[in-house]
Write a protein that holds these residues in place. Structure first.
Motif, PDB file in Angstrom:
ATOM      1  N   LEU A  54      -0.412   8.405  12.222  1.00  0.00           N
ATOM      2  CA  LEU A  54      -0.144   9.729  12.567  1.00  0.00           C
ATOM      3  C   LEU A  54       1.139  10.446  12.047  1.00  0.00           C
ATOM      4  O   LEU A  54       2.125  10.497  13.335  1.00  0.00           O
ATOM      5  CB  LEU A  54      -0.917  10.294  13.856  1.00  0.00           C
ATOM      6  CG  LEU A  54      -2.077   9.836  13.751  1.00  0.00           C
ATOM      7  CD1 LEU A  54      -2.585  10.125  15.204  1.00  0.00           C
ATOM      8  CD2 LEU A  54      -3.504  10.237  13.061  1.00  0.00           C
ATOM      9  N   ASP A  55       1.504  10.505  10.734  1.00  0.00           N
ATOM     10  CA  ASP A  55       2.991  11.436  10.508  1.00  0.00           C
ATOM     11  C   ASP A  55       2.407  12.388  10.913  1.00  0.00           C
ATOM     12  O   ASP A  55       1.384  13.056  10.821  1.00  0.00           O
ATOM     13  CB  ASP A  55       2.720  11.371   9.027  1.00  0.00           C
ATOM     14  CG  ASP A  55       4.036  11.440   8.852  1.00  0.00           C
ATOM     15  OD1 ASP A  55       5.345  11.176   9.336  1.00  0.00           O
ATOM     16  OD2 ASP A  55       3.790  12.936   7.831  1.00  0.00           O
ATOM     17  N   PRO A  56       3.399  12.785  11.896  1.00  0.00           N
ATOM     18  CA  PRO A  56       3.501  14.390  12.308  1.00  0.00           C
ATOM     19  C   PRO A  56       3.968  15.262  11.356  1.00  0.00           C
ATOM     20  O   PRO A  56       2.727  16.736  10.997  1.00  0.00           O
ATOM     21  CB  PRO A  56       4.600  14.453  13.209  1.00  0.00           C
ATOM     22  CG  PRO A  56       5.620  13.277  13.540  1.00  0.00           C
ATOM     23  CD  PRO A  56       4.848  11.830  12.238  1.00  0.00           C
ATOM     24  N   GLY A  57       4.128  14.965   9.896  1.00  0.00           N
ATOM     25  CA  GLY A  57       4.524  16.719   9.018  1.00  0.00           C
ATOM     26  C   GLY A  57       2.967  16.160   8.745  1.00  0.00           C
ATOM     27  O   GLY A  57       2.185  17.588   8.006  1.00  0.00           O
ATOM     28  N   THR A  58       2.546  15.102   8.149  1.00  0.00           N
ATOM     29  CA  THR A  58       1.209  15.723   7.691  1.00  0.00           C
ATOM     30  C   THR A  58      -0.628  16.112   8.448  1.00  0.00           C
ATOM     31  O   THR A  58      -1.043  16.965   8.065  1.00  0.00           O
ATOM     32  CB  THR A  58       0.496  14.073   7.220  1.00  0.00           C
ATOM     33  OG1 THR A  58       0.978  13.330   6.548  1.00  0.00           O
ATOM     34  CG2 THR A  58      -1.044  14.104   6.458  1.00  0.00           C
ATOM     35  N   LEU A  59      -0.345  15.306  10.304  1.00  0.00           N
ATOM     36  CA  LEU A  59      -1.003  16.506  10.611  1.00  0.00           C
ATOM     37  C   LEU A  59      -0.464  17.692  10.666  1.00  0.00           C
ATOM     38  O   LEU A  59      -1.596  18.362  10.971  1.00  0.00           O
ATOM     39  CB  LEU A  59      -1.029  15.833  12.267  1.00  0.00           C
ATOM     40  CG  LEU A  59      -1.294  14.422  12.334  1.00  0.00           C
ATOM     41  CD1 LEU A  59      -0.683  14.026  13.790  1.00  0.00           C
ATOM     42  CD2 LEU A  59      -2.980  14.506  12.198  1.00  0.00           C
ATOM     43  N   ALA A  87       0.651  19.900   8.387  1.00  0.00           N
ATOM     44  CA  ALA A  87       0.306  20.203   7.485  1.00  0.00           C
ATOM     45  C   ALA A  87      -1.553  20.553   7.175  1.00  0.00           C
ATOM     46  O   ALA A  87      -1.735  21.349   6.246  1.00  0.00           O
ATOM     47  CB  ALA A  87       0.498  19.930   6.053  1.00  0.00           C
ATOM     48  N   ALA A  88      -2.622  19.217   7.988  1.00  0.00           N
ATOM     49  CA  ALA A  88      -3.735  19.698   8.135  1.00  0.00           C
ATOM     50  C   ALA A  88      -3.815  21.146   8.488  1.00  0.00           C
ATOM     51  O   ALA A  88      -3.886  21.199   9.981  1.00  0.00           O
ATOM     52  CB  ALA A  88      -4.163  18.621   8.380  1.00  0.00           C
ATOM     53  N   ASP A  89      -5.578  21.514   7.838  1.00  0.00           N
ATOM     54  CA  ASP A  89      -6.152  22.374   8.985  1.00  0.00           C
ATOM     55  C   ASP A  89      -6.118  22.106  10.248  1.00  0.00           C
ATOM     56  O   ASP A  89      -6.523  20.532  10.699  1.00  0.00           O
ATOM     57  CB  ASP A  89      -7.239  23.062   8.687  1.00  0.00           C
ATOM     58  CG  ASP A  89      -8.195  22.198   7.873  1.00  0.00           C
ATOM     59  OD1 ASP A  89      -8.868  21.315   8.499  1.00  0.00           O
ATOM     60  OD2 ASP A  89      -8.801  22.592   7.131  1.00  0.00           O
ATOM     61  N   VAL A  90      -7.070  22.290  11.330  1.00  0.00           N
ATOM     62  CA  VAL A  90      -7.260  21.806  12.598  1.00  0.00           C
ATOM     63  C   VAL A  90      -8.720  20.778  13.162  1.00  0.00           C
ATOM     64  O   VAL A  90      -8.181  19.881  13.508  1.00  0.00           O
ATOM     65  CB  VAL A  90      -7.297  23.407  13.827  1.00  0.00           C
ATOM     66  CG1 VAL A  90      -8.903  23.954  13.797  1.00  0.00           C
ATOM     67  CG2 VAL A  90      -7.532  22.758  15.491  1.00  0.00           C
ATOM     68  N   ARG A  91      -9.660  21.042  12.146  1.00  0.00           N
ATOM     69  CA  ARG A  91     -10.753  20.513  11.489  1.00  0.00           C
ATOM     70  C   ARG A  91      -9.606  18.384  10.890  1.00  0.00           C
ATOM     71  O   ARG A  91     -10.584  17.571  11.185  1.00  0.00           O
ATOM     72  CB  ARG A  91     -11.731  21.095  11.073  1.00  0.00           C
ATOM     73  CG  ARG A  91     -12.588  19.598  10.669  1.00  0.00           C
ATOM     74  CD  ARG A  91     -14.058  20.998  10.439  1.00  0.00           C
ATOM     75  NE  ARG A  91     -14.631  21.440  10.722  1.00  0.00           N
ATOM     76  CZ  ARG A  91     -15.332  21.566  11.865  1.00  0.00           C
ATOM     77  NH1 ARG A  91     -16.306  20.687  12.433  1.00  0.00           N
ATOM     78  NH2 ARG A  91     -15.916  22.847  12.681  1.00  0.00           N
ATOM     79  N   ARG A 106      -8.489  13.359  11.047  1.00  0.00           N
ATOM     80  CA  ARG A 106      -7.705  12.426  10.860  1.00  0.00           C
ATOM     81  C   ARG A 106      -6.759  11.673  12.168  1.00  0.00           C
ATOM     82  O   ARG A 106      -6.395  10.252  11.701  1.00  0.00           O
ATOM     83  CB  ARG A 106      -6.682  12.377  10.023  1.00  0.00           C
ATOM     84  CG  ARG A 106      -5.474  11.902   9.587  1.00  0.00           C
ATOM     85  CD  ARG A 106      -4.227  12.419   8.937  1.00  0.00           C
ATOM     86  NE  ARG A 106      -4.933  12.822   7.407  1.00  0.00           N
ATOM     87  CZ  ARG A 106      -4.373  13.806   6.856  1.00  0.00           C
ATOM     88  NH1 ARG A 106      -4.336  15.033   7.566  1.00  0.00           N
ATOM     89  NH2 ARG A 106      -5.350  14.155   5.692  1.00  0.00           N
ATOM     90  N   MET A 107      -6.519  12.080  13.191  1.00  0.00           N
ATOM     91  CA  MET A 107      -5.874  11.433  14.129  1.00  0.00           C
ATOM     92  C   MET A 107      -7.058  10.430  15.249  1.00  0.00           C
ATOM     93  O   MET A 107      -7.027   9.733  15.253  1.00  0.00           O
ATOM     94  CB  MET A 107      -5.948  12.867  15.005  1.00  0.00           C
ATOM     95  CG  MET A 107      -5.409  12.377  16.653  1.00  0.00           C
ATOM     96  SD  MET A 107      -4.841  13.190  17.627  1.00  0.00           S
ATOM     97  CE  MET A 107      -5.735  14.084  18.532  1.00  0.00           C
TER      98      MET A 107
END
Length: 215
Positions: A85-90, A92-96, A101-102
């Motif tokens: 769960l890379d913080p940068g990737t999370l 950049a993603a929308d909430v859904r 992913r999480m």
């Protein structure tokens, strides 16, 4: 005709010594195998050292007690979830997408056969060895919960969701994701779900959760 054969020279001195971090990884994997095969009480330090191909002296230098070794094994396993769960990737993603992913990463961790087996071990032996229950709770449950709760709080700050109690909501979210398949696997009534099933469940859970808290 006389052929000249080159003689391969061996390097002088001792063979290259493996660094402590690599040795720790080898020992942790050996400990994981021994705990799976024998349980916590019956897994001896000597057997773990032999499995890892190291001396008991080296093992005790890196892990002074079996409890330390078990705790580090749990930390290493949980670290895979945190790395996924890379913080940068999370961010950049929308909430859904971020929630799916999480939850998928969380399902991959908690519903794996490895984690199911360790969880059974902790439950069955924690009365005799409360230190393994403490390690499992602090290094696995609390660490993963904290990451997921912090993510929910960030979405609240971004005004993407509304939750009165993020801590309680995080617990409900985690239960919705893993409780039924985990319980069935723990009781040996079903095999742990595969990756595709986990991903599909994460998508469904994310949709249900967001229906209740999306703004």
């Amino acid at each position: 005709m006389v052929q000249n054969h080159k003689i391969e020279k061996r390097p002088r001195g001792r063979p290259q010594i493996r660094c402590d971090d690599d040795t720790k990884s080898v020992i942790i994997e050996a400990a994981n195998r021994q705990f799976h095969q024998s349980g916590y009480a019956a897994a001896s330090i000597a057997a773990i050292a032999q499995d890892a191909g190291v001396s008991t002296k080296t093992l005790y230098r890196l892990f002074p007690t079996k409890a330390d070794l078990f705790s580090e094994m749990i930390t290493e396993r949980t670290g895979r979830f945190l790395t996924a769960l890379d913080p940068g990737t999370l961010a950049a993603a929308d909430v859904r997408q971020g929630l799916e992913r999480m939850l998928t990463a969380y399902g991959m961790l908690t519903l794996s056969l490895d984690t199911i087996t360790v969880t059974r071990l902790v439950i069955s032996e924690s009365d005799r060895f409360p230190e393994i229950a403490s390690a499992f709770y602090e290094k696995a449950i609390v660490r993963t919960n904290t990451l997921m709760e912090n993510w929910l709080r960030k979405q609240i700050d971004r005004k993407l969701i509304a939750l009165d109690d993020p801590h309680a909501a995080c617990g409900m979210l985690r239960g919705m994701m893993i409780l039924e398949p985990q319980r069935a696997a723990m009781l040996r009534q079903q095999q742990p779900p595969g990756n595709e099933e986990i991903a599909a469940r994460a998508k469904m859970c994310a949709a249900l959760f967001l229906k209740g808290c999306a703004l």
